[in-house]
Design a protein around this motif. Structure first.
Motif, short mmCIF file in Angstrom:
data_model
loop_
_atom_site.label_atom_id
_atom_site.label_comp_id
_atom_site.label_asym_id
_atom_site.label_seq_id
_atom_site.Cartn_x
_atom_site.Cartn_y
_atom_site.Cartn_z
N ASP A 76 0.82 -1.21 0.00
CA ASP A 76 0.00 0.00 0.00
C ASP A 76 0.86 1.26 0.00
O ASP A 76 0.49 2.26 -0.61
CB ASP A 76 -0.94 0.02 1.22
N ALA A 77 2.00 1.21 0.68
CA ALA A 77 2.87 2.39 0.81
C ALA A 77 3.88 2.50 -0.34
O ALA A 77 4.59 3.51 -0.42
CB ALA A 77 3.61 2.33 2.14
N SER A 78 3.94 1.54 -1.21
CA SER A 78 4.93 1.54 -2.29
C SER A 78 4.56 2.53 -3.40
O SER A 78 3.38 2.75 -3.67
CB SER A 78 5.05 0.14 -2.90
N ASP A 79 5.58 3.07 -4.04
CA ASP A 79 5.37 3.92 -5.21
C ASP A 79 5.16 3.09 -6.47
O ASP A 79 4.49 3.53 -7.40
CB ASP A 79 6.58 4.84 -5.41
N ALA A 80 5.75 1.91 -6.49
CA ALA A 80 5.65 1.02 -7.65
C ALA A 80 5.57 -0.42 -7.16
O ALA A 80 6.17 -0.76 -6.14
CB ALA A 80 6.84 1.19 -8.58
N ILE A 81 4.82 -1.23 -7.91
CA ILE A 81 4.74 -2.65 -7.62
C ILE A 81 5.11 -3.40 -8.89
O ILE A 81 4.55 -3.15 -9.96
CB ILE A 81 3.34 -3.08 -7.15
N VAL A 82 6.06 -4.30 -8.77
CA VAL A 82 6.48 -5.16 -9.88
C VAL A 82 5.93 -6.55 -9.58
O VAL A 82 6.22 -7.12 -8.54
CB VAL A 82 8.01 -5.20 -10.03
N PHE A 83 5.11 -7.06 -10.49
CA PHE A 83 4.52 -8.38 -10.34
C PHE A 83 5.40 -9.43 -10.99
O PHE A 83 5.94 -9.20 -12.08
CB PHE A 83 3.15 -8.44 -11.01
N GLY A 84 5.53 -10.59 -10.37
CA GLY A 84 6.30 -11.67 -10.96
C GLY A 84 5.64 -13.01 -10.67
O GLY A 84 5.23 -13.28 -9.55
N SER A 85 5.53 -13.82 -11.70
CA SER A 85 4.97 -15.15 -11.53
C SER A 85 5.48 -16.04 -12.65
O SER A 85 5.69 -15.59 -13.76
CB SER A 85 3.43 -15.10 -11.59
N LEU A 86 5.61 -17.32 -12.33
CA LEU A 86 5.86 -18.27 -13.39
C LEU A 86 4.61 -18.35 -14.26
O LEU A 86 3.51 -18.04 -13.80
CB LEU A 86 6.19 -19.64 -12.80
#
Length: 125
Positions: free
Chosen positions: A52-62
């Motif tokens: 919630d506090a992040s400026d950016a979220i990087v998603f990663g999944s196989l």
């Protein structure tokens, strides 16, 4: 100027995606960001607060069976209340995936990440 906060929210089935997540974290730190690794298969309330506090979220999944892993889908569904609230408004989003198959439909996984992050912007516009 404040230090940007980047969180890498990932699921790794056999460790390969975790290696990529660590590389993304290293790149973010090298670029001057504060970076957090969050394994979505074991996410805690404290980690939800970090997202919630992040400026950016990087998603990663196989990529498994043509899409992100089931565990990542569970995370995405659990995050839906944040899409429809203001918690993740104006965040930057990115994503990465990997697959053992040459035609594992990795593009579909990346599109899944994109459509999820687009929901944040649509729901708050």
């Amino acid at each position: 100027m404040t230090t940007p906060v980047v969180s890498i929210a990932f699921h790794s089935g056999h460790g390969h995606t975790a290696v990529l997540a660590e590389a993304v974290r290293g790149g973010a730190v090298e670029a001057g960001a504060q970076a957090h690794l969050i394994n979505v298969d074991e996410i805690t309330e404290e980690q939800w607060a970090v997202l919630d506090a992040s400026d950016a979220i990087v998603f990663g999944s196989l990529t498994y069976m043509g899409t992100a892993s089931g565990a990542f889908h569970v995370f995405a569904e659990a995050s839906s209340k944040r899409w429809f609230g203001q918690d993740w408004k104006d965040k930057l989003a990115a994503g990465f995936t990997n697959s053992g198959s040459k035609s594992g439909d990795k593009l579909h996984t990346l599109q899944f990440f994109q459509s999820s992050s687009r929901s944040w912007r649509r729901s708050t516009a």
